[in-house]
Design an enzyme around this catalytic site. Sequence first.
Site, PDB file in Angstrom:
ATOM      1  N   CYS A  62      34.067  40.706  36.758  1.00  0.00           N
ATOM      2  CA  CYS A  62      33.756  41.199  38.097  1.00  0.00           C
ATOM      3  C   CYS A  62      34.303  42.600  38.309  1.00  0.00           C
ATOM      4  O   CYS A  62      33.699  43.425  38.991  1.00  0.00           O
ATOM      5  CB  CYS A  62      34.369  40.261  39.129  1.00  0.00           C
ATOM      6  N   HIS A 108      39.048  38.102  42.571  1.00  0.00           N
ATOM      7  CA  HIS A 108      37.676  38.562  42.380  1.00  0.00           C
ATOM      8  C   HIS A 108      37.545  39.982  42.920  1.00  0.00           C
ATOM      9  O   HIS A 108      38.214  40.331  43.897  1.00  0.00           O
ATOM     10  CB  HIS A 108      36.727  37.600  43.120  1.00  0.00           C
ATOM     11  N   ASN A 118      27.996  41.376  45.702  1.00  0.00           N
ATOM     12  CA  ASN A 118      28.643  40.553  44.681  1.00  0.00           C
ATOM     13  C   ASN A 118      27.906  40.724  43.357  1.00  0.00           C
ATOM     14  O   ASN A 118      26.869  41.404  43.309  1.00  0.00           O
ATOM     15  CB  ASN A 118      28.644  39.077  45.152  1.00  0.00           C
TER      16      ASN A 118
END
Length: 333
Positions: free
Chosen positions: A139, A276, A297
Amino acid sequence: MTLNFVLFFVFGILASQAMSRTMNEAAIAEHELWMAKYGRTYQNKTEKDRRFKIFKENLEYIQNFNNAGNRSYKLGINEFADMSHDEFVAARTGYKNPGNLATSSPFSYAEFTDVPTSLDWREKGAVTAVKDQGDCGCCWAFAAVAAVEGINQIKTGKLISLSEQQVLDCSTNGNNHGCGGGSKTDAFQYIMQNGGLTTEDNYPYQATQGACDKEKETSHVADISDYARVPANSEEELLKAVSNQPVTISIEASGMDFKFYESGIFSGDCGTNLNHAVTVVGFGTSVDGIDYWLVKNSWNQSWGENGYIKMQRNVDASEGLCGLAIRPAYPIA
Ligand SMILES: *[C@@H]1O[C@H](CO)[C@@H](O)[C@H](O)[C@H]1NC(C)=O
Ligand SMILES: *[C@@H]1O[C@H](CO)[C@@H](O)[C@H](O)[C@H]1NC(C)=O
Ligand SMILES: *[C@@H]1O[C@H](CO)[C@@H](O)[C@H](O)[C@H]1NC(C)=O
């Protein structure tokens, strides 16, 4: 006991058994449909039964949540419906604290006052299509690259999809450990030291770390000169920064509600155990008057609102919802 009572009792048991059988059958049918939709197959019956059990628990959680109907967001069955919590966290998150907390540039937007009431960098052409990190905890690379794509478009007028694979393969500096997790500022550090990034097309994503391709690594199309941090624990400062460019943030994203978020303004549950990294690409206020951050995202377009989540803004905690105001950072071009 009267006969009536006995009959009532027996029928009651039968009816409740029938009902739970029907619910189980409904869940089995949902699971089959879901498997077809996401192209999922299992090696054997044991594995399928195990996955069905997880799927059913998730399905029930989602249905109960939506039926309660008292929150500003909805949940939905998505790609992650048969994954256990640990599998999900290992595969889909991957933020680690930076190896180096010092930055070379000070916060450049402290004096900025021209903050609009809402903003969407997608409408200004500074955001590429939602990507998918797949089963790889990088991520951090996706968040950093999205912010570099943004500032590059703002500075040059050209939106170019840039290579996360290059960052994944070549940025092993600081606290970056490929699919095992990393830091967005260590990624910025690498991009800066390397003199920029090549395109997504030239160095496409593989969802696994490979050897750094030195030739591709040096075919830069977009560069940054530095990066800076937004002062910690201030949504107000973050607002100034996002008014100027997409900004990376770190959040806690492992809860059930985040995992199965489908639409609306997400308001938790989540803590501030940052695991994250994502990119804020705008902000606004819902028709119900709830302020939100618009967040990109890297879990494909099938997750959330076409790959995006609206996270509640201006919450009571200074760390922001899910800790989003603790460690924002942005590239400078
Ligand atoms: C069934 O599949 C699972 C997951 O693919 C595997 O770990 C397990 O060993 C398999 N069991 C049998 C009996 O083949
Ligand atoms: C929503 O309703 C459920 C079930 O009635 C309850 O447990 C929960 O606390 C409520 N949540 C809010 C935010 O009101
Ligand atoms: C996103 O998910 C769809 C199916 O939901 C799939 O076809 C597509 O390949 C995925 N995109 C990426 C980039 O993996």
